[in-house]
Motif scaffolding. Structure first.
Motif, PDB file in Angstrom:
ATOM      1  N   TYR A 118       0.788  -1.230   0.000  1.00 37.25           N
ATOM      2  CA  TYR A 118       0.000   0.000   0.000  1.00 37.25           C
ATOM      3  C   TYR A 118       0.825   1.288   0.000  1.00 37.25           C
ATOM      4  CZ  TYR A 118      -4.003  -2.989   0.993  1.00 37.25           C
ATOM      5  OH  TYR A 118      -4.976  -3.960   0.914  1.00 37.25           O
ATOM      6  N   MET A 119       2.087   1.237   0.431  1.00 38.40           N
ATOM      7  CA  MET A 119       2.840   2.467   0.644  1.00 38.40           C
ATOM      8  C   MET A 119       4.053   2.628  -0.273  1.00 38.40           C
ATOM      9  SD  MET A 119       2.516   2.526   4.829  1.00 38.40           S
ATOM     10  CE  MET A 119       3.108   4.200   5.057  1.00 38.40           C
ATOM     11  N   ARG A 120       4.404   1.594  -0.986  1.00 44.21           N
ATOM     12  CA  ARG A 120       5.560   1.666  -1.890  1.00 44.21           C
ATOM     13  C   ARG A 120       5.138   2.232  -3.238  1.00 44.21           C
ATOM     14  NH1 ARG A 120       8.044  -1.413  -5.879  1.00 44.21           N
ATOM     15  NH2 ARG A 120      10.331  -1.305  -5.909  1.00 44.21           N
ATOM     16  N   ASP A 121       5.941   3.146  -3.750  1.00 43.68           N
ATOM     17  CA  ASP A 121       5.727   3.695  -5.081  1.00 43.68           C
ATOM     18  C   ASP A 121       6.516   2.856  -6.088  1.00 43.68           C
ATOM     19  OD1 ASP A 121       5.072   5.567  -7.171  1.00 43.68           O
ATOM     20  OD2 ASP A 121       7.121   6.320  -6.983  1.00 43.68           O
ATOM     21  N   PRO A 122       5.850   2.146  -6.987  1.00 43.39           N
ATOM     22  CA  PRO A 122       6.579   1.249  -7.906  1.00 43.39           C
ATOM     23  C   PRO A 122       7.500   1.990  -8.873  1.00 43.39           C
ATOM     24  CG  PRO A 122       4.247   1.417  -8.525  1.00 43.39           C
ATOM     25  CD  PRO A 122       4.390   2.089  -7.198  1.00 43.39           C
ATOM     26  N   LYS A 123       7.214   3.257  -9.143  1.00 42.03           N
ATOM     27  CA  LYS A 123       8.031   4.009 -10.098  1.00 42.03           C
ATOM     28  C   LYS A 123       9.402   4.354  -9.522  1.00 42.03           C
ATOM     29  CE  LYS A 123       6.636   8.131 -11.222  1.00 42.03           C
ATOM     30  NZ  LYS A 123       5.846   9.217 -11.895  1.00 42.03           N
ATOM     31  N   THR A 124       9.441   4.776  -8.262  1.00 44.41           N
ATOM     32  CA  THR A 124      10.702   5.192  -7.637  1.00 44.41           C
ATOM     33  C   THR A 124      11.294   4.138  -6.711  1.00 44.41           C
ATOM     34  OG1 THR A 124       9.559   6.206  -5.763  1.00 44.41           O
ATOM     35  CG2 THR A 124       9.991   7.615  -7.693  1.00 44.41           C
ATOM     36  N   GLY A 125      10.450   3.237  -6.209  1.00 41.65           N
ATOM     37  CA  GLY A 125      10.904   2.284  -5.201  1.00 41.65           C
ATOM     38  C   GLY A 125      10.903   2.861  -3.802  1.00 41.65           C
ATOM     39  N   LEU A 126      10.505   4.132  -3.664  1.00 38.75           N
ATOM     40  CA  LEU A 126      10.424   4.780  -2.362  1.00 38.75           C
ATOM     41  C   LEU A 126       9.051   4.535  -1.731  1.00 38.75           C
ATOM     42  CD1 LEU A 126      12.113   8.208  -3.230  1.00 38.75           C
ATOM     43  CD2 LEU A 126      13.191   6.090  -2.417  1.00 38.75           C
ATOM     44  N   TYR A 127       8.942   4.856  -0.450  1.00 36.42           N
ATOM     45  CA  TYR A 127       7.702   4.646   0.293  1.00 36.42           C
ATOM     46  C   TYR A 127       7.151   5.977   0.782  1.00 36.42           C
ATOM     47  CZ  TYR A 127       8.830  -0.360   0.564  1.00 36.42           C
ATOM     48  OH  TYR A 127       9.111  -1.670   0.270  1.00 36.42           O
ATOM     49  N   TYR A 128       5.847   6.132   0.687  1.00 36.26           N
ATOM     50  CA  TYR A 128       5.203   7.315   1.250  1.00 36.26           C
ATOM     51  C   TYR A 128       5.195   7.210   2.772  1.00 36.26           C
ATOM     52  CZ  TYR A 128       3.676   8.487  -3.457  1.00 36.26           C
ATOM     53  OH  TYR A 128       3.656   8.823  -4.789  1.00 36.26           O
ATOM     54  N   HIS A 129       5.277   8.362   3.414  1.00 40.78           N
ATOM     55  CA  HIS A 129       5.385   8.370   4.877  1.00 40.78           C
ATOM     56  C   HIS A 129       4.169   7.786   5.557  1.00 40.78           C
ATOM     57  CE1 HIS A 129       4.952  10.767   8.820  1.00 40.78           C
ATOM     58  NE2 HIS A 129       5.705   9.716   9.056  1.00 40.78           N
ATOM     59  N   GLY A 130       2.970   8.177   5.096  1.00 39.79           N
ATOM     60  CA  GLY A 130       1.762   7.772   5.797  1.00 39.79           C
ATOM     61  C   GLY A 130       0.716   7.163   4.888  1.00 39.79           C
ATOM     62  N   TYR A 131      -0.124   6.310   5.495  1.00 40.18           N
ATOM     63  CA  TYR A 131      -1.251   5.696   4.794  1.00 40.18           C
ATOM     64  C   TYR A 131      -2.447   5.706   5.723  1.00 40.18           C
ATOM     65  CZ  TYR A 131      -4.255   1.899   3.053  1.00 40.18           C
ATOM     66  OH  TYR A 131      -5.329   1.143   2.635  1.00 40.18           O
ATOM     67  N   ASP A 132      -3.558   6.246   5.252  1.00 39.75           N
ATOM     68  CA  ASP A 132      -4.799   6.240   6.017  1.00 39.75           C
ATOM     69  C   ASP A 132      -5.763   5.268   5.354  1.00 39.75           C
ATOM     70  OD1 ASP A 132      -7.057   6.684   7.506  1.00 39.75           O
ATOM     71  OD2 ASP A 132      -7.486   8.655   6.653  1.00 39.75           O
ATOM     72  N   ALA A 133      -6.010   4.156   6.023  1.00 37.84           N
ATOM     73  CA  ALA A 133      -6.861   3.115   5.447  1.00 37.84           C
ATOM     74  C   ALA A 133      -8.293   3.602   5.244  1.00 37.84           C
ATOM     75  CB  ALA A 133      -6.845   1.877   6.341  1.00 37.84           C
ATOM     76  N   SER A 134      -8.717   4.581   6.044  1.00 37.38           N
ATOM     77  CA  SER A 134     -10.073   5.111   5.908  1.00 37.38           C
ATOM     78  C   SER A 134     -10.175   6.202   4.846  1.00 37.38           C
ATOM     79  CB  SER A 134     -10.553   5.674   7.249  1.00 37.38           C
ATOM     80  OG  SER A 134      -9.846   6.860   7.572  1.00 37.38           O
ATOM     81  N   LYS A 135      -9.001   6.712   4.419  1.00 36.19           N
ATOM     82  CA  LYS A 135      -8.918   7.786   3.419  1.00 36.19           C
ATOM     83  C   LYS A 135      -9.650   9.062   3.857  1.00 36.19           C
ATOM     84  CE  LYS A 135      -8.460   4.461  -0.397  1.00 36.19           C
ATOM     85  NZ  LYS A 135      -8.450   3.266   0.454  1.00 36.19           N
ATOM     86  N   LYS A 136      -9.648   9.299   5.173  1.00 34.04           N
ATOM     87  CA  LYS A 136     -10.341  10.463   5.720  1.00 34.04           C
ATOM     88  C   LYS A 136      -9.403  11.548   6.246  1.00 34.04           C
ATOM     89  CE  LYS A 136     -14.480   7.870   7.112  1.00 34.04           C
ATOM     90  NZ  LYS A 136     -15.309   7.424   8.262  1.00 34.04           N
ATOM     91  N   ALA A 137      -8.146  11.231   6.493  1.00 33.46           N
ATOM     92  CA  ALA A 137      -7.217  12.211   7.059  1.00 33.46           C
ATOM     93  C   ALA A 137      -7.044  13.397   6.111  1.00 33.46           C
ATOM     94  CB  ALA A 137      -5.862  11.563   7.340  1.00 33.46           C
ATOM     95  N   PHE A 138      -6.875  14.584   6.700  1.00 39.74           N
ATOM     96  CA  PHE A 138      -6.781  15.793   5.870  1.00 39.74           C
ATOM     97  C   PHE A 138      -5.575  15.761   4.936  1.00 39.74           C
ATOM     98  CE2 PHE A 138      -4.003  16.791   9.408  1.00 39.74           C
ATOM     99  CZ  PHE A 138      -2.982  17.522   8.820  1.00 39.74           C
ATOM    100  N   TRP A 139      -4.541  14.999   5.319  1.00 32.59           N
ATOM    101  CA  TRP A 139      -3.291  15.039   4.571  1.00 32.59           C
ATOM    102  C   TRP A 139      -3.221  14.007   3.446  1.00 32.59           C
ATOM    103  CZ3 TRP A 139      -1.639  10.178   5.179  1.00 32.59           C
ATOM    104  CH2 TRP A 139      -1.869   9.529   6.402  1.00 32.59           C
ATOM    105  N   CYS A 140      -4.196  13.102   3.367  1.00 31.59           N
ATOM    106  CA  CYS A 140      -4.026  11.974   2.449  1.00 31.59           C
ATOM    107  C   CYS A 140      -4.729  12.187   1.111  1.00 31.59           C
ATOM    108  CB  CYS A 140      -4.525  10.686   3.104  1.00 31.59           C
ATOM    109  SG  CYS A 140      -6.314  10.477   3.119  1.00 31.59           S
ATOM    110  N   ASN A 141      -4.236  11.475   0.123  1.00 28.46           N
ATOM    111  CA  ASN A 141      -4.898  11.384  -1.171  1.00 28.46           C
ATOM    112  C   ASN A 141      -6.193  10.600  -0.959  1.00 28.46           C
ATOM    113  OD1 ASN A 141      -5.636   9.960  -3.732  1.00 28.46           O
ATOM    114  ND2 ASN A 141      -3.841  11.011  -4.542  1.00 28.46           N
TER     115      ASN A 141
END
Length: 269
Positions: free
Chosen positions: A177-200
């Motif tokens: 869920y958090m790894r970016d396949p294009k860069t191989g880097l990981y995003y700092h945070g993941y909100d499973a509910s997708k409700k946090a103000f900071w998330c996509n």
């Protein structure tokens, strides 16, 4: 004397058991440090220096610091299981090291107390620990460092590896869920509910890659692997986690500045 030992010695000299000099925020406030991940990192570092040098002053300060906080019944000053803050599990790593060195029974009891948080920590629908009770459904890379190596060490030493599958599963979810396949880097945070103000709102991911979080996560992988005794039963999972670590480091190197350092935002998300 190596310069790092001189620096550490100066920090110890400026510290009290309640106000350690390295925890600058608490030091400036003049407040007792309590039980937190910052002190956990530093005390564990002192114990590593003791292991490397044999200098008892590092062990003695580390033991006094933790002994000051852990009561005879295993309760810990200013630590609450019900807070469900995964950061506070980190300092529990010091208890394994100290218990191995001196066998204080109250340290063993404190380990069990912190493990009771691990057992009951709220989880996302995918099965990962919430970073904090006040941050529902959120998984942060630094939380993997705070909780998983402790969890793995407990399972290895005291629980007959009963929950190894859970640990490997939580790392697998981070990769999924958090790894970016294009860069191989990981995003700092993941909100499973997708409700946090900071998330996509479509992916639940934070907007950027953050260097400090990538550092926490790389050490989470390395430290968890170091506490694992896979045997044949978990060899495949262990080898896969090693590959995740190597892939992350290889990906990070692509974003290293010519100075040898990295930017706080290694790449645009």
């Amino acid at each position: 004397m190596p310069i790092f030992e001189k620096y550490i010695d100066e920090l110890i000299e400026k510290s009290t058991l309640d106000v350690p000099a390295w925890n600058i925020e608490k030091a400036r406030e003049g407040k007792a440090a309590g039980w937190n991940y910052i002190d956990g990192c530093m005390i564990l570092a002192l114990l590593e220096i003791y292991n490397a040098t044999g200098e008892k002053k590092y062990y003695e300060f580390a033991d006094a610091f933790i002994d000051h906080r852990v009561q005879e019944d295993g309760t810990i000053t200013k630590y609450s299981v019900e807070e469900y803050n995964i950061d506070n599990v980190n300092a529990g790593k010091t208890l394994f090291a100290l218990y191995a060195l001196n066998g204080k029974e109250k340290y063993r009891k404190a380990i069990d107390l912190i493990y009771s948080q691990v057992e009951t920590q709220p989880r996302t629908e995918e099965g990962n620990f919430w970073h904090k009770k006040i941050y529902p459904n959120q998984v942060w890379l630094d939380g993997m460092y705070m909780g998983q190596p402790f969890y793995m060490e407990y399972e290895t030493k005291f629980d007959d590896k009963k929950h190894y599958d859970d640990i490997f599963h939580q790392f697998a979810n981070v990769v999924k869920y958090m790894r970016d396949p294009k860069t191989g880097l990981y995003y700092h945070g993941y909100d499973a509910s997708k409700k946090a103000f900071w998330c996509n709102k479509e992916t639940g991911l934070s907007q950027n890659f953050w260097l400090r979080a990538l550092g926490w996560y790389s050490m989470a992988l390395l430290d968890t692997l170091s506490k694992c005794e896979p045997g044949e039963e978990y060899k495949a999972e262990y080898d896969n986690l090693k590959k995740v670590f190597v892939d992350l480091i290889d990906s990070m190197l692509k974003f290293q500045d010519e100075s040898g350092m990295w930017y706080q935002l290694p790449a645009l998300g």
